[in-house]
Motif scaffolding. Structure first.
Motif, PDB file in Angstrom:
ATOM      1  N   ALA A  67       0.680  -1.276   0.018  1.00 38.84           N
ATOM      2  CA  ALA A  67      -0.045   0.037  -0.052  1.00 38.84           C
ATOM      3  C   ALA A  67       0.859   1.229   0.108  1.00 38.84           C
ATOM      4  O   ALA A  67       1.779   1.532   0.848  1.00 38.84           O
ATOM      5  CB  ALA A  67      -0.889   0.051   1.308  1.00 38.84           C
ATOM      6  N   PRO A  68       0.679   2.219  -1.067  1.00 40.39           N
ATOM      7  CA  PRO A  68       1.767   3.342  -1.253  1.00 40.39           C
ATOM      8  C   PRO A  68       1.419   4.255   0.223  1.00 40.39           C
ATOM      9  O   PRO A  68       0.320   4.227   0.586  1.00 40.39           O
ATOM     10  CB  PRO A  68       0.818   4.045  -2.130  1.00 40.39           C
ATOM     11  N   VAL A  69       2.605   4.687   0.637  1.00 44.17           N
ATOM     12  CA  VAL A  69       2.638   5.501   1.776  1.00 44.17           C
ATOM     13  C   VAL A  69       3.239   6.923   1.445  1.00 44.17           C
ATOM     14  O   VAL A  69       3.177   7.686   2.375  1.00 44.17           O
ATOM     15  CB  VAL A  69       3.598   4.780   2.927  1.00 44.17           C
ATOM     16  N   SER A  70       3.603   7.152   0.436  1.00 42.19           N
ATOM     17  CA  SER A  70       3.720   8.640   0.113  1.00 42.19           C
ATOM     18  C   SER A  70       3.538   8.883  -1.484  1.00 42.19           C
ATOM     19  O   SER A  70       3.273   7.840  -2.240  1.00 42.19           O
ATOM     20  CB  SER A  70       5.124   9.091   0.108  1.00 42.19           C
ATOM     21  N   GLY A  71       3.117   9.886  -1.814  1.00 39.13           N
ATOM     22  CA  GLY A  71       2.534  10.097  -3.251  1.00 39.13           C
ATOM     23  C   GLY A  71       3.030  11.585  -3.618  1.00 39.13           C
ATOM     24  O   GLY A  71       3.733  12.319  -3.123  1.00 39.13           O
ATOM     25  N   THR A  72       2.701  11.480  -5.151  1.00 40.44           N
ATOM     26  CA  THR A  72       2.995  13.071  -5.699  1.00 40.44           C
ATOM     27  C   THR A  72       2.013  13.501  -6.427  1.00 40.44           C
ATOM     28  O   THR A  72       1.100  12.769  -6.723  1.00 40.44           O
ATOM     29  CB  THR A  72       4.329  12.727  -6.760  1.00 40.44           C
ATOM     30  N   LEU A 121      -7.159   5.231  -0.744  1.00 41.09           N
ATOM     31  CA  LEU A 121      -6.017   5.755  -0.390  1.00 41.09           C
ATOM     32  C   LEU A 121      -5.499   4.655   0.977  1.00 41.09           C
ATOM     33  O   LEU A 121      -4.837   5.387   1.977  1.00 41.09           O
ATOM     34  CB  LEU A 121      -5.752   7.063  -0.215  1.00 41.09           C
ATOM     35  N   PRO A 122      -5.213   3.515   1.112  1.00 43.38           N
ATOM     36  CA  PRO A 122      -4.960   2.885   2.070  1.00 43.38           C
ATOM     37  C   PRO A 122      -3.369   2.777   2.251  1.00 43.38           C
ATOM     38  O   PRO A 122      -2.757   3.185   1.468  1.00 43.38           O
ATOM     39  CB  PRO A 122      -5.213   1.386   1.675  1.00 43.38           C
ATOM     40  N   GLY A 123      -3.034   2.768   3.496  1.00 40.20           N
ATOM     41  CA  GLY A 123      -1.667   2.833   3.846  1.00 40.20           C
ATOM     42  C   GLY A 123      -1.082   4.281   3.657  1.00 40.20           C
ATOM     43  O   GLY A 123       0.359   4.322   3.648  1.00 40.20           O
ATOM     44  N   GLY A 124      -1.759   5.240   3.778  1.00 40.42           N
ATOM     45  CA  GLY A 124      -1.469   6.526   3.470  1.00 40.42           C
ATOM     46  C   GLY A 124      -0.911   6.970   2.231  1.00 40.42           C
ATOM     47  O   GLY A 124      -0.228   7.890   1.842  1.00 40.42           O
ATOM     48  N   ALA A 125      -1.471   6.231   1.187  1.00 45.32           N
ATOM     49  CA  ALA A 125      -1.229   6.522  -0.393  1.00 45.32           C
ATOM     50  C   ALA A 125      -1.904   8.130  -0.610  1.00 45.32           C
ATOM     51  O   ALA A 125      -2.609   8.436   0.233  1.00 45.32           O
ATOM     52  CB  ALA A 125      -1.877   5.431  -1.150  1.00 45.32           C
ATOM     53  N   GLN A 126      -1.220   8.646  -1.523  1.00 45.00           N
ATOM     54  CA  GLN A 126      -1.557   9.925  -2.109  1.00 45.00           C
ATOM     55  C   GLN A 126      -2.144   9.795  -3.381  1.00 45.00           C
ATOM     56  O   GLN A 126      -1.810   8.888  -4.365  1.00 45.00           O
ATOM     57  CB  GLN A 126      -0.553  10.783  -2.003  1.00 45.00           C
ATOM     58  N   PRO A 127      -2.977  10.763  -3.732  1.00 43.79           N
ATOM     59  CA  PRO A 127      -3.621  10.939  -5.284  1.00 43.79           C
ATOM     60  C   PRO A 127      -2.457  11.586  -6.088  1.00 43.79           C
ATOM     61  O   PRO A 127      -1.475  12.079  -5.733  1.00 43.79           O
ATOM     62  CB  PRO A 127      -4.762  11.901  -5.059  1.00 43.79           C
ATOM     63  N   VAL A 128      -2.562  11.100  -7.389  1.00 47.72           N
ATOM     64  CA  VAL A 128      -1.517  11.664  -8.375  1.00 47.72           C
ATOM     65  C   VAL A 128      -2.571  12.604  -9.181  1.00 47.72           C
ATOM     66  O   VAL A 128      -3.614  12.012  -9.837  1.00 47.72           O
ATOM     67  CB  VAL A 128      -1.136  10.556  -9.083  1.00 47.72           C
ATOM     68  N   TYR A 129      -2.313  13.901  -9.605  1.00 46.39           N
ATOM     69  CA  TYR A 129      -2.970  14.618 -10.403  1.00 46.39           C
ATOM     70  C   TYR A 129      -2.509  14.817 -11.787  1.00 46.39           C
ATOM     71  O   TYR A 129      -1.267  14.895 -11.929  1.00 46.39           O
ATOM     72  CB  TYR A 129      -3.093  16.033  -9.534  1.00 46.39           C
TER      73      TYR A 129
END
Length: 234
Positions: A67-72, A121-129
């Motif tokens: 599960a992603p934990v950081s995003g951009t 956004l499980p695990g602290g995932a972030q959206p991508v725009y």
């Protein structure tokens, strides 16, 4: 319906057609929110992150334990709009990956609250725009779209993940999902789950590093298959 998902999830995605011609939207590069271009920080994941394609650094979300934990996210073309979404408490229409029957899925603190939950956004995932969804209707106010990770199923049972494109409704207030990029069907064991380790936009296409059912990793790519927003792997 939800009880059956404990041993396997097989949900389809449908989309209501609009009445105006579709218009292709141009994708773009993206960097972490709050950062200046070129200041992308390494992901917290130990798994590999796909390399950039073309000028700039496309958006990426890294993860551990599937599960992603950081995003951009990229530089906003307009202040507000889709970037103002409170994703853990969002109401998203047409998100049939979570429910075949409900017109809208209402999240609270990141979950729809069902016995077999759907989590955003499980695990602290972030959206991508980026501007990557086929625009419908042609005069929709949104100039940017979002790609978010959604997971269906309990952590100790069969689970399935999907990348879901989300766009503002034509009134600029609601959010609706387009056809999802679904992960593989889960295996018989709780740990046999295909997860999206990282994901990003490359123009109008989606690229992701995934962890397969056998624990290996591979890069997968998808592009639009038609004007209705369906995706095809290539």
């Amino acid at each position: 319906m939800h009880g059956k998902l404990l041993v396997g999830v097989a949900l389809g995605v449908t989309l209501g057609a609009g009445c105006t011609p579709s218009v292709d939207r141009q994708g773009g590069d993206a960097v972490p929110a709050g950062s200046s271009p070129g200041s992308v920080s390494p992901s917290a994941s130990s798994a590999p992150t796909p390399a950039s394609s073309g000028p700039g650094t496309p958006a990426t979300a890294g993860a551990t334990q599937g599960a992603p934990v950081s995003g951009t996210s990229g530089p906003a073309t307009q202040v507000g709009e889709i970037r103002q979404t409170d994703w853990p408490n969002a109401v998203i229409r047409k998100l049939t990956f979570c429910s075949e029957s409900d017109d809208a899925v209402a999240f609270r603190n990141g979950s729809n609250g069902f016995d077999v939950p759907c989590r955003i956004l499980p695990g602290g995932a972030q959206p991508v725009y980026g501007e990557f969804i086929v625009e419908e209707p042609a005069n929709a106010p949104s100039t940017e779209d979002a790609l978010v990770l959604v997971e269906l199923g309990n952590a100790n049972a069969a689970r399935r993940q999907a990348l879901v494109p989300v766009q503002l409704s034509d009134n600029g207030r609601g959010r609706h999902a387009w056809p999802a990029i679904r992960g593989d069907q889960p295996g018989s064991g709780a740990d046999q789950v295909m997860t999206f380790v990282s994901y990003r936009l490359v123009g109008q296409n989606v690229e992701a590093t995934v962890r397969t059912l056998d624990g290996g990793t591979e890069t997968r790519r998808w592009r639009k298959a038609d004007g209705s927003g369906n995706w095809a792997r290539y």
